[in-house]
Design a protein around this motif. Structure first.
Motif: not given
Length: 357
Positions: A304-309
């Motif tokens: 997965a690629k993660v983007l923090m809120e």
């Protein structure tokens, strides 16, 4: 010997999906199945669609880690729910209780313990939630999805089972998904899921960039109850739903990439189906941080690629989606090497063993 099981779990779809996966398997093995849930939770709506699964609602209160005036009255709801669960279990006489968690499960596990009925808990996240933490001393076995979770539970009760994924998700048909959404074959599909309760922040940012994204993607958006934007109902290439039931396997099958929260059940479903995912976990301010741990685990494994809120902006969202799509084949390759396997047979074995004790 009595083969009756009482399932519980609710508050969000994530606290019901493993139960939905287990029910047909239990019935195939000759179990009578009933369900205890809340009066108005999503679990009632989901279980109502099943045949021959009696549903018993009980009182439940939310257990909060923060100050709220309801904290003073909700413990009395939990006590009331425990008495109701105790009486139901005494009357229905299940040989096993199985809990997927959520606040409604606490009275049920305690009610099972008071009746001397073995109770099995399933914890999906890397660290146990508050409801499961309270219920664990009263449980017979505690099943976990991540091996790391075993360090957080009683070593004599803890059992690593892996990810339990519904069989029907593997039966999805991409052509049926496209027909359902009136999509074509000439553009890739982005599936957006904010969880059963939806996510206003994700919904708003996605819609703010809809025209840009629609030039390259078709988008199916599961946005949560009450979150459909009527002004976008006729937008070509964009389909929105509050929640999806039997069509979900087809929508997943047609998706090229997925944008989602990082609830454990959902991300393991995407892993099983080899869907590259952009995860935006619930922030620590809005949760206990379990989704952040889940997302980081999948990011580290290359799934997965993660983007923090906290970093979610128009530009960061667009960059993350386009980067994920560009690298999708590499994500799929790593997911194909995953050893994550369905846990249903392990859970069924533990249930049978609990009955025979």
């Amino acid at each position: 010997m009595n083969k009756k099981i009482m399932l519980t779990g609710g508050g969000s779809a994530g606290h019901v999906t493993v139960n939905l996966a287990l029910i047909p398997k239990l019935k195939e093995r000759g179990w009578d199945v009933c369900y205890i849930g809340s009066h108005h939770g999503i679990e009632r709506e989901l279980i109502a669609q099943l045949k021959n699964v009696p549903y018993f609602p009980i009182s439940t209160g939310k257990l909060r880690r923060y100050f709220d005036w309801n904290n003073f009255k909700d413990p009395f709801k939990v006590i009331k729910g425990t008495l109701e669960a105790y009486r139901l279990i005494k009357k229905e006489k299940p040989s096993v209780v199985f809990s997927k968690g959520g606040f409604v499960s606490v009275p049920v596990i305690i009610g099972a313990w008071l009746n001397g009925v073995p109770a099995i808990i399933h914890e999906s996240d890397m660290t146990p939630g508050l409801a499961n933490k309270i219920a664990m001393p009263f449980a017979t076995k505690i099943c976990v999805t991540f091996p790391e979770t075993l360090q957080h539970v009683n070593e004599q009760k803890g059992v690593y089972v892996g990810a339990a994924v519904r069989d029907e998700l593997r039966q999805g048909n991409a052509d049926k998904g496209r027909a359902y959404c009136q999509f074509t074959n000439d553009k890739p599909v982005l599936l957006v899921m904010g969880g059963s309760l939806g996510s206003k922040r994700i919904n708003d940012t996605l819609r703010a960039n809809l025209q840009t994204l629609l030039s390259d993607f078709q988008i199916v958006h599961i946005c949560g109850k009450g979150n459909v934007d009527a002004q976008l109902a006729e937008q070509k290439g964009y389909k929105q739903f509050e929640y999806v039931h039997e069509e979900l396997p087809h929508l997943m099958a047609m998706a090229d990439i997925v944008l989602s929260r990082a609830g454990s059940n959902s991300i393991f479903e995407f892993l099983t189906l080899k869907k590259p995912m952009l995860l935006i976990p619930l922030s620590k301010g809005a949760s206990r941080g379990d989704q952040i741990l889940n997302a980081r685990s999948f990011e580290k494994a290359g799934y997965a690629k993660v983007l923090m809120e906290e970093e979610l902006t128009d530009d960061s969202l667009l960059d993350a989606i386009y980067t994920l799509y560009r690298d999708k084949d590499e994500y799929i390759r790593r997911m194909q090497q995953s050893e994550a396997t369905a846990a249903l047979n392990k859970l069924l074995t533990l249930i049978e063993e609990a009955k025979n004790k």
